[in-house]
Design a protein around this motif. Sequence first.
Motif, PDB file in Angstrom:
ATOM      1  N   VAL A  16       8.728   9.421  -2.810  1.00 26.04           N
ATOM      2  CA  VAL A  16       7.937  10.035  -3.886  1.00 26.04           C
ATOM      3  C   VAL A  16       8.825  10.921  -4.756  1.00 26.04           C
ATOM      4  CG1 VAL A  16       6.172  11.767  -4.364  1.00 26.04           C
ATOM      5  CG2 VAL A  16       5.704   9.937  -2.742  1.00 26.04           C
ATOM      6  N   MET A  17       9.622  11.775  -4.116  1.00 24.61           N
ATOM      7  CA  MET A  17      10.420  12.724  -4.898  1.00 24.61           C
ATOM      8  C   MET A  17      11.465  11.989  -5.740  1.00 24.61           C
ATOM      9  SD  MET A  17       8.916  15.376  -4.568  1.00 24.61           S
ATOM     10  CE  MET A  17       9.956  16.448  -5.564  1.00 24.61           C
ATOM     11  N   GLU A  18      12.152  11.006  -5.149  1.00 24.09           N
ATOM     12  CA  GLU A  18      13.144  10.234  -5.910  1.00 24.09           C
ATOM     13  C   GLU A  18      12.480   9.611  -7.136  1.00 24.09           C
ATOM     14  OE1 GLU A  18      16.164   8.686  -2.366  1.00 24.09           O
ATOM     15  OE2 GLU A  18      14.222   7.716  -2.676  1.00 24.09           O
ATOM     16  N   THR A  19      11.312   9.000  -6.899  1.00 25.83           N
ATOM     17  CA  THR A  19      10.600   8.354  -8.003  1.00 25.83           C
ATOM     18  C   THR A  19      10.229   9.369  -9.069  1.00 25.83           C
ATOM     19  OG1 THR A  19       9.649   6.885  -6.341  1.00 25.83           O
ATOM     20  CG2 THR A  19       8.682   6.817  -8.538  1.00 25.83           C
ATOM     21  N   LEU A  20       9.719  10.517  -8.611  1.00 25.65           N
ATOM     22  CA  LEU A  20       9.299  11.555  -9.554  1.00 25.65           C
ATOM     23  C   LEU A  20      10.458  11.957 -10.457  1.00 25.65           C
ATOM     24  CD1 LEU A  20       6.875  13.407 -10.294  1.00 25.65           C
ATOM     25  CD2 LEU A  20       7.875  15.118  -8.780  1.00 25.65           C
ATOM     26  N   TRP A  78       0.822  -1.211   0.000  1.00 22.14           N
ATOM     27  CA  TRP A  78       0.000   0.000   0.000  1.00 22.14           C
ATOM     28  C   TRP A  78       0.846   1.247   0.000  1.00 22.14           C
ATOM     29  CZ3 TRP A  78      -3.895  -1.108  -2.361  1.00 22.14           C
ATOM     30  CH2 TRP A  78      -4.468  -2.380  -2.236  1.00 22.14           C
ATOM     31  N   ARG A  79       2.061   1.161   0.596  1.00 17.62           N
ATOM     32  CA  ARG A  79       2.930   2.331   0.545  1.00 17.62           C
ATOM     33  C   ARG A  79       3.326   2.595  -0.914  1.00 17.62           C
ATOM     34  NH1 ARG A  79       6.800   0.702   3.095  1.00 17.62           N
ATOM     35  NH2 ARG A  79       8.541   0.965   1.668  1.00 17.62           N
ATOM     36  N   VAL A  80       3.651   1.505  -1.641  1.00 14.25           N
ATOM     37  CA  VAL A  80       4.084   1.685  -3.031  1.00 14.25           C
ATOM     38  C   VAL A  80       2.928   2.180  -3.897  1.00 14.25           C
ATOM     39  CG1 VAL A  80       5.006   0.508  -5.054  1.00 14.25           C
ATOM     40  CG2 VAL A  80       5.872  -0.062  -2.793  1.00 14.25           C
ATOM     41  N   VAL A  81       1.737   1.607  -3.677  1.00  8.47           N
ATOM     42  CA  VAL A  81       0.587   2.071  -4.458  1.00  8.47           C
ATOM     43  C   VAL A  81       0.374   3.557  -4.225  1.00  8.47           C
ATOM     44  CG1 VAL A  81      -1.928   1.914  -4.720  1.00  8.47           C
ATOM     45  CG2 VAL A  81      -0.560  -0.171  -4.466  1.00  8.47           C
ATOM     46  N   ARG A  82       0.435   3.971  -2.955  1.00 10.29           N
ATOM     47  CA  ARG A  82       0.232   5.388  -2.648  1.00 10.29           C
ATOM     48  C   ARG A  82       1.303   6.222  -3.358  1.00 10.29           C
ATOM     49  NH1 ARG A  82       0.254   4.814   2.459  1.00 10.29           N
ATOM     50  NH2 ARG A  82       2.254   5.824   2.845  1.00 10.29           N
ATOM     51  N   ARG A  83       2.565   5.733  -3.255  1.00 12.81           N
ATOM     52  CA  ARG A  83       3.654   6.489  -3.874  1.00 12.81           C
ATOM     53  C   ARG A  83       3.406   6.663  -5.370  1.00 12.81           C
ATOM     54  NH1 ARG A  83       9.338   3.611  -4.687  1.00 12.81           N
ATOM     55  NH2 ARG A  83       8.227   2.800  -6.492  1.00 12.81           N
ATOM     56  N   GLU A  84       3.050   5.569  -6.033  1.00 12.66           N
ATOM     57  CA  GLU A  84       2.842   5.634  -7.483  1.00 12.66           C
ATOM     58  C   GLU A  84       1.712   6.595  -7.828  1.00 12.66           C
ATOM     59  OE1 GLU A  84       4.714   4.458  -9.832  1.00 12.66           O
ATOM     60  OE2 GLU A  84       6.080   3.555  -8.373  1.00 12.66           O
ATOM     61  N   ALA A  85       0.632   6.527  -7.040  1.00 15.82           N
ATOM     62  CA  ALA A  85      -0.510   7.398  -7.306  1.00 15.82           C
ATOM     63  C   ALA A  85      -0.084   8.864  -7.198  1.00 15.82           C
ATOM     64  CB  ALA A  85      -1.634   7.086  -6.331  1.00 15.82           C
ATOM     65  N   ILE A  86       0.661   9.182  -6.138  1.00 17.91           N
ATOM     66  CA  ILE A  86       1.090  10.574  -5.929  1.00 17.91           C
ATOM     67  C   ILE A  86       2.010  11.012  -7.068  1.00 17.91           C
ATOM     68  CG2 ILE A  86       2.375  12.133  -4.427  1.00 17.91           C
ATOM     69  CD1 ILE A  86       1.496  10.326  -2.059  1.00 17.91           C
ATOM     70  N   MET A  90       1.485  14.043  -9.663  1.00 17.39           N
ATOM     71  CA  MET A  90       2.441  15.158  -9.794  1.00 17.39           C
ATOM     72  C   MET A  90       2.945  15.264 -11.233  1.00 17.39           C
ATOM     73  SD  MET A  90       4.484  14.625  -6.200  1.00 17.39           S
ATOM     74  CE  MET A  90       5.430  16.150  -6.163  1.00 17.39           C
ATOM     75  N   ASN A  91       3.279  14.107 -11.832  1.00 15.10           N
ATOM     76  CA  ASN A  91       3.670  14.126 -13.244  1.00 15.10           C
ATOM     77  C   ASN A  91       2.540  14.710 -14.078  1.00 15.10           C
ATOM     78  OD1 ASN A  91       6.313  13.193 -13.609  1.00 15.10           O
ATOM     79  ND2 ASN A  91       5.681  11.076 -13.230  1.00 15.10           N
ATOM     80  N   ALA A  98      14.421   2.029  -7.034  1.00 13.93           N
ATOM     81  CA  ALA A  98      14.230   0.929  -6.095  1.00 13.93           C
ATOM     82  C   ALA A  98      12.876   1.077  -5.428  1.00 13.93           C
ATOM     83  CB  ALA A  98      15.331   0.930  -5.049  1.00 13.93           C
ATOM     84  N   ILE A  99      12.393  -0.042  -4.893  1.00 14.21           N
ATOM     85  CA  ILE A  99      11.065  -0.054  -4.284  1.00 14.21           C
ATOM     86  C   ILE A  99      11.061   0.815  -3.030  1.00 14.21           C
ATOM     87  CG2 ILE A  99      11.249  -2.017  -2.690  1.00 14.21           C
ATOM     88  CD1 ILE A  99       8.573  -1.542  -5.428  1.00 14.21           C
ATOM     89  N   THR A 100      12.263   1.100  -2.522  1.00 12.84           N
ATOM     90  CA  THR A 100      12.361   1.900  -1.295  1.00 12.84           C
ATOM     91  C   THR A 100      12.341   3.400  -1.586  1.00 12.84           C
ATOM     92  OG1 THR A 100      14.755   1.773  -1.506  1.00 12.84           O
ATOM     93  CG2 THR A 100      13.707   0.169  -0.056  1.00 12.84           C
ATOM     94  N   ASP A 101      12.392   3.767  -2.887  1.00 14.92           N
ATOM     95  CA  ASP A 101      12.503   5.185  -3.222  1.00 14.92           C
ATOM     96  C   ASP A 101      11.331   5.987  -2.670  1.00 14.92           C
ATOM     97  OD1 ASP A 101      14.828   4.699  -4.516  1.00 14.92           O
ATOM     98  OD2 ASP A 101      13.931   4.609  -6.527  1.00 14.92           O
TER      99      ASP A 101
END
Lengths: 477, 477
Positions: B306-310, A381-389, A393-394, B301-304
Motif C-alpha cells: 500500500v505505502m509503495e503504491t501510495l 482481492w489483495r490488489v483490489v483491497r490495496r487500490e481501495a486503501i 489515503m490519497n 509492480a503488482i507486488t507493491d
Amino acid sequence: MTDDPRQPDADPVESATPVPQPEPEDDEDDEFLPRPELLDRIHAAIEAEDAETLEQLLEPMHAADIADVIERLAPAERQTFLRLYSIEMDGEILSEIDEAIRDEVIEALPREVVAEAVREMDSDDVVDLVEDMDDEDRAEILSALDAEDRAAVEQSLTWPEYSAGRLMQSEVVTAPEHWTVGETIDFLRAEEWLPEQFYHIILVDPRRHPLGYVALGRLLSSPRTTKLADLTEDSFRTISADSDEGDVAYAFNQYHLISAPVVDDDDRLVGVITIDDAMSVLDEEHEEDILRLAGVGEESAITDTVMETLWQRLPWLAVNLATAIIASLVIALFEDTIGAVVALAVLMPIVASMGGNAGTQTLTVAVRALATKSLSGKNVWRVVRREAIVGLMNGLAFAVVMGLVAWIWFGGVSLGAVIAIAMVVNLAIAALAGILIPLGLEKVGADPALASGTFVTTVTDVVGFFAFLGLASAVLL
Amino acid sequence: MTDDPRQPDADPVESATPVPQPEPEDDEDDEFLPRPELLDRIHAAIEAEDAETLEQLLEPMHAADIADVIERLAPAERQTFLRLYSIEMDGEILSEIDEAIRDEVIEALPREVVAEAVREMDSDDVVDLVEDMDDEDRAEILSALDAEDRAAVEQSLTWPEYSAGRLMQSEVVTAPEHWTVGETIDFLRAEEWLPEQFYHIILVDPRRHPLGYVALGRLLSSPRTTKLADLTEDSFRTISADSDEGDVAYAFNQYHLISAPVVDDDDRLVGVITIDDAMSVLDEEHEEDILRLAGVGEESAITDTVMETLWQRLPWLAVNLATAIIASLVIALFEDTIGAVVALAVLMPIVASMGGNAGTQTLTVAVRALATKSLSGKNVWRVVRREAIVGLMNGLAFAVVMGLVAWIWFGGVSLGAVIAIAMVVNLAIAALAGILIPLGLEKVGADPALASGTFVTTVTDVVGFFAFLGLASAVLL
C-alpha cells in the motif's frame, strides 16, 4: 569463458579497458538510424528522379531501414521512389514494410518484381503479406510460388488470423530420435536446401510427433557418436497452431525460448516459430495496448493520411462527448445551487479531474497486470483491497489540501468541508472503478485496454460532480 | 523444406490436417499459465506448512512460473514459502523474480542457498541481481563466485546502468578467421566449458576485434574444409557497450538479430547480447512507457505494498491538482458571467473534456512515433500538419453537434454558437499541443512519455475554459 586457446591473453574480460561512464546519452538514440544527412540526400535524389544516386545511397542500408525510409516518404514522393527503385525492391524490403502502406507499395510495383520478391520470402513472411488481400490479389501473388511453397502458405492460411499457425514458418529441420550427432551432421551437410535461420534440430517420431529438440550448440560440441536423444533441452515445449499469437509472444518471453515447434490438433509438427517473430508480436501487442488506452484505433500508423486518422479518432471522441454530456446532466441538476454559489462552478472541475487521474492510474496498472497474466486468483482481492486503501489515503491527503485551499480562496469553512468530503468520496470510488471495471470487462471477454478508460472517467466525472454539488446544495443552501 | 529423407511422407506441410477455425479463444490466455487448481493447492500446502507437497507441486514447473507464484503470494505467505522451499531456490528461479521483491526474497534465504544459486547464474543475470544492492550486500554475493566470474561481473558493472555493457554476458565463443569448420568443431568438442546458449561463433582478430560471425546452422551444414571466413552472416553488426539498452532492443527487433557482439571504446569484444535479453528489455521499456503515460511511477509492480503504491501515485496527483487549480483560476475570471448564465457551468466541462481527449490521442501517437524513431526529419512537419488538420476537422464536426445540443438544451442560438466556436478552437489547439509538446520535450532531452500528459491536459483545460467563457462573456452579456 570459452576462447581461442591460441590467444590466452585475449579474454574479453581482461581485454576490455572501459572507464565508468555517465548515463547513455540521448543522441545515441540515432545510433541505429540512417543519419539525417543521408535521408536528405535520399529526398534530393528522389526529387531529382536520379535512380542511380538513389541506388548508391540505399545499397549499404539494411532492408528494415530502407522500409523505414519508404514509410517516411510523403505519398507522392513514395510513388516516385517506387518508380525509380522498383527493380531493387526485394522480398526482404517488402516483408519489412508496414502493413499500413504495403498494399499501396505492391500496387505500384511491376508484377514481375513482386513475384520475384515473394519467391525469396520465408513462408511466414508470404502469409503475413497476403493474409489481408482479397482472393484475387492473393491468388496472383501465390501463383509466383512453386507448388510446395504455395502449399505451405495455403496451409498456414487455414489457421485463424493472429494464431501461431499464421506466425510459424513451415521450413523445419527434423531428425529421428535414434540418430547420432555424426549422422545428423552428415545429413545437414548433404542437404542442399536449409532454412535461412534455425537454432534447434527437432526430434520427431515416425508419425511426426515432436519428442524434443537439440540446440545446435550442444550438437556441435558433442562427439559424433552421441545420440541426439541424449542432448535434448529441458526448455522444450510445443505450441498448438491455434493458440493466440499474443500468448505465443508471452511464452517466448516467459520461458526464454529461441524457437518452438508448432503442432496441429493431432499433436503433429506443422512448423516452427522463432523468437524474432515472437518479438515483433510482443512489440505490436504493446503498441496496440498503448493506443487503445488512449482511445486511438490500434491500426493507426504514422503513415496514415488525414482521412484515415480522422476516422480512427472521431468515434472515440464521439463516445467521450456522450459521456461528457452525461456528466453535464449531473451538473444541470444543481443549476440553482451553482447560481447561488458560483464558487462551486470554479471548484467542481478540480474534484472531477483528480478523480479521473486517480482512476486512470489504477486502471492502467490493472490493465497491464491483466495483460501480463499477473492479476488472477487469490491475487485479485489483495490488489483490489490495496487500490481501495490507496484511493482512500490519497483522497484524505488531497481532501486536506483542497479543503484548506477552498477555505482560504473563498473564505468559507463549510465550502472547504464540502470539497474535502467530495474529494475523499471521488478518489475512493475512482480507485475501485479503476480496478473493478477492467476486471469486469476481462470477465465478459472484452478487451480491458479498449473500453476501460471511458467507463472509468465517466464514473469519476459523475460521482465527482454529484458528490460535490449534492453535498453543497445540502450544506450551503 | 528440410526433412528426414527416410520419412518422405512426413512433410510437415502435407502432414497437418487442420480445419479453418474461429478466432483464438480467450480462455487460451491461460494456456501457458499454471492452472488455478494448482495455485490453490500450492496456497494450501503453504498454509499447511507442508514442504514435501509444495516441492512435489513445484517440481514440474518452469523457474519463471515458480517465480510468478512467489510474486503472487501475500508478503506473509511469501515468508512461509521461502522458509519451506528455501533449499530448492536455485539461480534460475532467483533471476526470474521481479526486482520489486527480489531483495525481500534474498534476505529471507540462507546465505549458502543464495551463494549456490549465484554460482549457477550467467554473468548477466548476476549483474542484474547485484547492480541495485549496496556495496556490502554486493560484496557478499560476489564472494560466492570464483575469481574469473567475479571479474566478469565487476567488469560489466563498470558500464553505465541500462547500457549494453550491463546487459551482455561475458561468456563468448570466439574463433580466429583462418579456422576451418573442422578445426572449429574439434575445438568446440574439446572445450569442456561452453555457455548454456550460443548461436554464433564470433570471428576475432588477434587483438580481439570482431570481424564477423558464423551462424551455427551454417557451420553444421558446411564441409569440414570450409573456412569460417567464407560462412559469415550479412546481419553482423557490433553494439558498443555504452549504448542504451533501449536502443539495443530496438536494433534486435529492427534487424532480426539473434545475438550481437558487444565491443568497448577500442572496438574490442567484451561480451555478447542474446535476443531473449533484448526481448525482456523491449517488454520493460513498453511497460514503462504505458505507466508513465498514465502518470504512474514506472517502477510500480503488482507486488507493491500500500505505502509503495501510495508514494508512486501521490506525486502525480499533486501535479494534477496544481494544474487543475490553474484551470479553476481561469474559470474564476468569469464568475460573474457564470452567475448570470449558469448554463455555462453546465457546458464548460464538455469543451475541456473533448480537448483533453483529442490532445491525449495525438499525444499518444506522437510519443509512440518518437519511441519507434519514426518521427524525425521531413516526417515531422507532415505529421504536425496532419494532426492540425484532423484536430480542426474533429473540432468542426463536434462544434456542429454540440452547437445544436446546446441550442436545443438551453434554447439559445448564441450559446450554441459560443460552444461551437470554443470547441473548434480547443480541439485545434489540443492537436497542436499533443504533437508539439512531446516533440519539444524530446528536443530538450526529457522523456515525452513522462511529462507530456500533464502539459497537454493543462493546455486543453485552460484554453477550453478560456475560449468558452471568454466568448460567452463577450457575446452573451
